[in-house]
Design a protein around this motif. Sequence first.
Motif, PDB file in Angstrom:
ATOM      1  N   VAL A   1      17.296  -2.218  -2.283  1.00  0.00           N
ATOM      2  CA  VAL A   1      16.956  -0.794  -2.341  1.00  0.00           C
ATOM      3  C   VAL A   1      15.608  -0.559  -1.674  1.00  0.00           C
ATOM      4  O   VAL A   1      15.348   0.488  -1.109  1.00  0.00           O
ATOM      5  CB  VAL A   1      16.917  -0.317  -3.815  1.00  0.00           C
ATOM      6  N   PHE A   2      14.731  -1.573  -1.732  1.00  0.00           N
ATOM      7  CA  PHE A   2      13.384  -1.412  -1.212  1.00  0.00           C
ATOM      8  C   PHE A   2      13.172  -2.135   0.110  1.00  0.00           C
ATOM      9  O   PHE A   2      12.056  -2.233   0.582  1.00  0.00           O
ATOM     10  CB  PHE A   2      12.363  -1.875  -2.253  1.00  0.00           C
TER      11      PHE A   2
ATOM     12  N   PHE B   1      -2.092   1.180  -3.517  1.00  0.00           N
ATOM     13  CA  PHE B   1      -0.806   1.635  -2.992  1.00  0.00           C
ATOM     14  C   PHE B   1      -0.510   3.025  -3.567  1.00  0.00           C
ATOM     15  O   PHE B   1      -1.017   3.391  -4.621  1.00  0.00           O
ATOM     16  CB  PHE B   1       0.307   0.641  -3.335  1.00  0.00           C
ATOM     17  N   PRO B   2       0.329   3.803  -2.881  1.00  0.00           N
ATOM     18  CA  PRO B   2       0.600   5.169  -3.347  1.00  0.00           C
ATOM     19  C   PRO B   2       1.308   5.230  -4.701  1.00  0.00           C
ATOM     20  O   PRO B   2       0.760   5.781  -5.656  1.00  0.00           O
ATOM     21  CB  PRO B   2       1.470   5.776  -2.252  1.00  0.00           C
ATOM     22  N   ARG B   3       2.524   4.701  -4.782  1.00  0.00           N
ATOM     23  CA  ARG B   3       3.265   4.718  -6.048  1.00  0.00           C
ATOM     24  C   ARG B   3       4.500   3.840  -5.933  1.00  0.00           C
ATOM     25  O   ARG B   3       5.070   3.698  -4.863  1.00  0.00           O
ATOM     26  CB  ARG B   3       3.670   6.134  -6.468  1.00  0.00           C
ATOM     27  N   MET B   4       4.883   3.288  -7.061  1.00  0.00           N
ATOM     28  CA  MET B   4       6.118   2.510  -7.136  1.00  0.00           C
ATOM     29  C   MET B   4       7.242   3.433  -7.573  1.00  0.00           C
ATOM     30  O   MET B   4       7.104   4.135  -8.576  1.00  0.00           O
ATOM     31  CB  MET B   4       6.013   1.416  -8.196  1.00  0.00           C
ATOM     32  N   HIS B   5       8.306   3.414  -6.838  1.00  0.00           N
ATOM     33  CA  HIS B   5       9.521   4.099  -7.258  1.00  0.00           C
ATOM     34  C   HIS B   5      10.374   3.104  -8.030  1.00  0.00           C
ATOM     35  O   HIS B   5      10.500   1.952  -7.630  1.00  0.00           O
ATOM     36  CB  HIS B   5      10.294   4.627  -6.046  1.00  0.00           C
TER      37      HIS B   5
ATOM     38  N   PRO C   1      15.081   8.350  -8.309  1.00  0.00           N
ATOM     39  CA  PRO C   1      15.096   8.862  -6.938  1.00  0.00           C
ATOM     40  C   PRO C   1      13.795   8.542  -6.204  1.00  0.00           C
ATOM     41  O   PRO C   1      12.745   8.379  -6.823  1.00  0.00           O
ATOM     42  CB  PRO C   1      15.239  10.370  -7.140  1.00  0.00           C
ATOM     43  N   VAL C   2      13.883   8.439  -4.899  1.00  0.00           N
ATOM     44  CA  VAL C   2      12.705   8.318  -4.053  1.00  0.00           C
ATOM     45  C   VAL C   2      12.242   9.741  -3.749  1.00  0.00           C
ATOM     46  O   VAL C   2      13.054  10.631  -3.496  1.00  0.00           O
ATOM     47  CB  VAL C   2      13.038   7.544  -2.761  1.00  0.00           C
TER      48      VAL C   2
END
Length: 187
Positions: A4-5, A56-60, A65-66
């Motif tokens: 997914v990533f 880092f910005p954020r972990m989904h 949802p992204v």
Amino acid sequence: MSDVFAVDWSTVPAPQDDGLARHLPGKSLPPLALKSTDGDLVDLSLLSGRSVVYAFPRMHRPDGPVTDGWFEIPGAPGCTPQSCAFRDHAAQLKAVGATYIFGLSTQDTQDQRETVDRLHLPFPLLSDDDRSFTHALSLPTFEIAGMVLLKRLTLIIKNGMIEHVFYPVFPPDRNATEVITWLGHRQ
């Protein structure tokens, strides 16, 4: 790392150096305690030796949802690959002089704990959810979907002072090896 990533970096817009981190090298850290996923409060200004802090910005979450438009923002995608690279290279980072390794984001500690558990990170993540650290250092940020997030950068901190900054960071999955190379030249 989940598929997914997985990211094809050739399809993601690369961030450009906007100059928003040029003021950081040589700057002393403010005496601020950040919440850590291991339950401690961490004041980076008090740590002896070299600390590596990748922001880092954020972990989904893989089951969520992204954020809409995420893959169009230069430098936004790649938090999981970057964290996994620091995880996979943690022993090498220590071997070349990193006393401490931390991830940093503006997400709350509860979200970050899920990440630490899911990715089996051998180091804690630090939460700057009130953005006091971000504001004190004037770290570069961007906004999306009502959130103010850190732009991806990595700080090398020596005895409470920023020694070096990797910015912009791209592709994120190579950042840990760049840090190893940089530290290796300073042993």
